[in-house]
Design a protein around this motif. Structure first.
Motif, PDB file in Angstrom:
ATOM      1  N   ALA A   4       0.833  -1.206   0.000  1.00  0.00           N
ATOM      2  CA  ALA A   4       0.000   0.000   0.000  1.00  0.00           C
ATOM      3  C   ALA A   4       0.865   1.252   0.000  1.00  0.00           C
ATOM      4  CB  ALA A   4      -0.935  -0.014   1.203  1.00  0.00           C
ATOM      5  N   LYS A   5       1.903   1.227   0.803  1.00  0.00           N
ATOM      6  CA  LYS A   5       2.771   2.405   0.885  1.00  0.00           C
ATOM      7  C   LYS A   5       3.498   2.650  -0.435  1.00  0.00           C
ATOM      8  CE  LYS A   5       6.112   4.692   3.848  1.00  0.00           C
ATOM      9  NZ  LYS A   5       6.800   4.662   5.161  1.00  0.00           N
ATOM     10  N   LEU A   6       3.981   1.579  -1.057  1.00  0.00           N
ATOM     11  CA  LEU A   6       4.710   1.717  -2.312  1.00  0.00           C
ATOM     12  C   LEU A   6       3.822   2.197  -3.454  1.00  0.00           C
ATOM     13  CD1 LEU A   6       7.044  -1.432  -2.434  1.00  0.00           C
ATOM     14  CD2 LEU A   6       7.752   0.959  -2.348  1.00  0.00           C
ATOM     15  N   THR A   7       2.560   1.815  -3.433  1.00  0.00           N
ATOM     16  CA  THR A   7       1.664   2.123  -4.552  1.00  0.00           C
ATOM     17  C   THR A   7       0.712   3.282  -4.277  1.00  0.00           C
ATOM     18  OG1 THR A   7       0.136   0.414  -3.757  1.00  0.00           O
ATOM     19  CG2 THR A   7       1.741  -0.235  -5.429  1.00  0.00           C
ATOM     20  N   GLY A   8       0.847   3.926  -3.129  1.00  0.00           N
ATOM     21  CA  GLY A   8       0.029   5.099  -2.827  1.00  0.00           C
ATOM     22  C   GLY A   8      -1.389   4.786  -2.404  1.00  0.00           C
ATOM     23  N   ILE A   9      -1.643   3.587  -1.938  1.00  0.00           N
ATOM     24  CA  ILE A   9      -2.974   3.233  -1.435  1.00  0.00           C
ATOM     25  C   ILE A   9      -3.140   3.773  -0.015  1.00  0.00           C
ATOM     26  CG2 ILE A   9      -4.513   1.326  -0.810  1.00  0.00           C
ATOM     27  CD1 ILE A   9      -2.956  -0.434  -2.774  1.00  0.00           C
ATOM     28  N   ASP A  10      -4.278   4.360   0.271  1.00  0.00           N
ATOM     29  CA  ASP A  10      -4.614   4.724   1.651  1.00  0.00           C
ATOM     30  C   ASP A  10      -5.190   3.461   2.292  1.00  0.00           C
ATOM     31  OD1 ASP A  10      -5.596   5.591   4.069  1.00  0.00           O
ATOM     32  OD2 ASP A  10      -6.552   7.402   3.261  1.00  0.00           O
ATOM     33  N   ALA A  11      -4.339   2.741   3.035  1.00  0.00           N
ATOM     34  CA  ALA A  11      -4.736   1.447   3.591  1.00  0.00           C
ATOM     35  C   ALA A  11      -5.941   1.555   4.524  1.00  0.00           C
ATOM     36  CB  ALA A  11      -3.556   0.812   4.314  1.00  0.00           C
ATOM     37  N   SER A  12      -6.127   2.734   5.125  1.00  0.00           N
ATOM     38  CA  SER A  12      -7.261   2.901   6.036  1.00  0.00           C
ATOM     39  C   SER A  12      -8.600   2.854   5.298  1.00  0.00           C
ATOM     40  CB  SER A  12      -7.134   4.217   6.806  1.00  0.00           C
ATOM     41  OG  SER A  12      -7.284   5.325   5.926  1.00  0.00           O
ATOM     42  N   LYS A  13      -8.554   3.030   3.977  1.00  0.00           N
ATOM     43  CA  LYS A  13      -9.781   3.019   3.179  1.00  0.00           C
ATOM     44  C   LYS A  13     -10.077   1.638   2.567  1.00  0.00           C
ATOM     45  CE  LYS A  13      -9.508   7.916   1.908  1.00  0.00           C
ATOM     46  NZ  LYS A  13      -9.413   8.887   0.782  1.00  0.00           N
ATOM     47  N   VAL A  14      -9.226   0.650   2.890  1.00  0.00           N
ATOM     48  CA  VAL A  14      -9.420  -0.707   2.377  1.00  0.00           C
ATOM     49  C   VAL A  14      -9.946  -1.578   3.510  1.00  0.00           C
ATOM     50  CG1 VAL A  14      -8.331  -2.715   1.314  1.00  0.00           C
ATOM     51  CG2 VAL A  14      -7.536  -0.412   0.723  1.00  0.00           C
ATOM     52  N   ASN A  15     -11.080  -2.187   3.292  1.00  0.00           N
ATOM     53  CA  ASN A  15     -11.671  -3.074   4.292  1.00  0.00           C
ATOM     54  C   ASN A  15     -11.107  -4.482   4.107  1.00  0.00           C
ATOM     55  OD1 ASN A  15     -13.364  -4.189   6.269  1.00  0.00           O
ATOM     56  ND2 ASN A  15     -14.917  -4.702   4.742  1.00  0.00           N
ATOM     57  N   ILE A  16     -10.366  -4.962   5.102  1.00  0.00           N
ATOM     58  CA  ILE A  16      -9.755  -6.294   5.017  1.00  0.00           C
ATOM     59  C   ILE A  16     -10.539  -7.255   5.895  1.00  0.00           C
ATOM     60  CG2 ILE A  16      -7.699  -7.664   5.537  1.00  0.00           C
ATOM     61  CD1 ILE A  16      -6.021  -5.251   4.781  1.00  0.00           C
ATOM     62  N   THR A  17     -10.902  -8.388   5.315  1.00  0.00           N
ATOM     63  CA  THR A  17     -11.637  -9.406   6.062  1.00  0.00           C
ATOM     64  C   THR A  17     -10.920 -10.740   5.945  1.00  0.00           C
ATOM     65  OG1 THR A  17     -13.814 -10.449   6.344  1.00  0.00           O
ATOM     66  CG2 THR A  17     -13.111 -10.033   4.092  1.00  0.00           C
ATOM     67  N   ASN A  18     -11.036 -11.547   6.987  1.00  0.00           N
ATOM     68  CA  ASN A  18     -10.385 -12.856   6.998  1.00  0.00           C
ATOM     69  C   ASN A  18     -11.390 -13.965   6.725  1.00  0.00           C
ATOM     70  OD1 ASN A  18      -8.475 -11.601   9.704  1.00  0.00           O
ATOM     71  ND2 ASN A  18      -7.700 -11.955   7.656  1.00  0.00           N
ATOM     72  N   MET A  19     -10.877 -15.026   6.105  1.00  0.00           N
ATOM     73  CA  MET A  19     -11.710 -16.201   5.877  1.00  0.00           C
ATOM     74  C   MET A  19     -10.828 -17.437   5.900  1.00  0.00           C
ATOM     75  SD  MET A  19     -10.657 -15.057   2.684  1.00  0.00           S
ATOM     76  CE  MET A  19     -11.955 -14.169   1.811  1.00  0.00           C
ATOM     77  N   ALA A  20     -11.445 -18.603   6.008  1.00  0.00           N
ATOM     78  CA  ALA A  20     -10.700 -19.856   5.925  1.00  0.00           C
ATOM     79  C   ALA A  20     -10.108 -19.983   4.526  1.00  0.00           C
ATOM     80  CB  ALA A  20     -11.617 -21.030   6.227  1.00  0.00           C
ATOM     81  N   PRO A  21      -8.907 -20.545   4.403  1.00  0.00           N
ATOM     82  CA  PRO A  21      -8.260 -20.646   3.093  1.00  0.00           C
ATOM     83  C   PRO A  21      -9.122 -21.315   2.026  1.00  0.00           C
ATOM     84  CG  PRO A  21      -6.715 -21.222   4.825  1.00  0.00           C
ATOM     85  CD  PRO A  21      -8.046 -21.070   5.487  1.00  0.00           C
TER      86      PRO A  21
END
Length: 351
Positions: A160-177
């Motif tokens: 995110a830092k390298l590509t200029g993404i505002d990581a706070s605006k990305v919703n990350i969710t976890n799931m089973a593989p």
């Protein structure tokens, strides 16, 4: 006093033969007692690209080096590092970047990599082919899913830092593989984290065509030219058992060469451990891994198993800056090439 009588020659020969036979019978027990035990955890469940570990075990290459190796399935490329660091295992196969991260934070506990296999970065964010997400910046406002132990997910702050993404605006969710590709196909997430090979073949198992139905935003295409999975050992084990580490690497390197020359033999060893796998799919996964993850142009110069110090140092700098790590490990802290077989004994070309 009764005079001493010499033992009859026939009886002496019988006793000597008996002692010789007894000594010979004990040799295997002695050798077994002296074998160095190594518990190893893999990067994932049993699959085609692990064939060389099983060949080294089944054909006695580890045993010939005086090793008693036990191999367990893993739960993710990043998950194997803390298992070795904790002392639960002496060796592992997993993401070098997780080793670097731990070496920065707790250098005394971090394992040491000794053989590099995945020399091309496989980390990716996957979207459906008709997704409006075309560039990394398009991930803002979207939901991206992945297993909690997924290496690509763990590297996302740096990406995110390298590509200029505002990581706070990305919703990350976890799931089973096993739900990752299903949730993407059903539009329950907008994108997923993963390895190109893993996602491609999981999607294929669902009846999807990854070349037509999916698009891959690969980290390596945006400046994260990182190494990936390597074989590593617990730091204390390396210090106390250097001959065992060198023997393990020798046996593994021999098995890798044989699997490259005869993939079907490798698949025999994989199927022996998990007969329910689809052999043709796992063989294709093995060949895809050799082409996509292990064939960086540098191996023509340095051979499979080694790393380029300048490239590794740059990769470490990327991780330290992107993840705001407090200390920059040296390449020598995270990778020790002293256990590698000679250059001419390691593969230079996989195809």
């Amino acid at each position: 006093m009764t005079p001493h009588r010499p033992m009859p020659r026939s009886l002496a020969r019988l006793l000597l033969a008996g002692l010789t036979l007894a000594g010979a019978a004990m040799l295997p027990l002695t050798a077994q007692a002296q074998a160095t035990k190594i518990k190893m955890v893999l990067n994932w469940k049993y699959e085609g690209p692990q064939a060389w570990f099983f060949i080294a075990q089944d054909k006695g290459y580890f045993k010939a080096e005086g090793l008693d190796v036990e191999i367990d399935q893993g739960a993710g490329s990043a998950a194997s590092i803390p298992k070795v660091a904790s002392g639960a295992y002496q060796a592992g196969f997993g993401d070098l970047n997780a080793v670097i991260d731990l070496a920065s934070k707790r250098p005394a506990e971090a394992p040491v990599a000794v053989y590099m296999l995945y020399n091309t970065p496989p980390f990716t964010i996957v979207v459906k082919s008709d997704s409006p997400i075309k560039t990394p910046k398009d991930l803002e406002g979207k939901t991206v899913g992945g297993p909690a132990t997924d290496a690509a997910l763990k590297l996302f702050p740096g990406f995110a830092k390298l590509t200029g993404i505002d990581a706070s605006k990305v919703n990350i969710t976890n799931m089973a593989p096993n739900l990752r590709e299903q949730m993407l196909a059903r539009d329950q997430v907008d994108a997923t984290f993963g390895y190109v090979t893993t996602v491609s073949f999981s999607a294929k198992a669902m009846g999807m065509d990854p070349t037509k139905d999916l698009r891959f935003i690969r980290y390596g295409q945006y400046g994260m030219d990182l190494y990936s999975n390597a074989v590593f050992f617990a730091r204390d084990f390396v210090k106390d058992n250097p001959k065992a580490v060198a023997g393990f690497v020798r046996a593994l390197n021999r098995a890798i060469g044989e699997v490259i020359a005869n993939p079907d033999m490798g698949m025999d060893a994989v199927m022996k451990r998990e007969p329910l796998l689809k052999r043709d799919v796992e063989k294709e996964r093995l060949l895809f891994t050799l082409r996509s993850d292990m064939s960086h142009p540098e191996i023509a110069r340095i051979g499979l198993g080694d790393v380029d110090d300048k490239r590794l140092a740059k990769a470490i700098d990327i991780l330290v800056e992107a993840n705001q790590l407090s200390r920059t490990p040296t390449p020598a802290e995270v990778f020790d090439r002293s256990f590698l077989p000679p250059r001419d004994q390691r593969p230079s070309k996989l195809f």
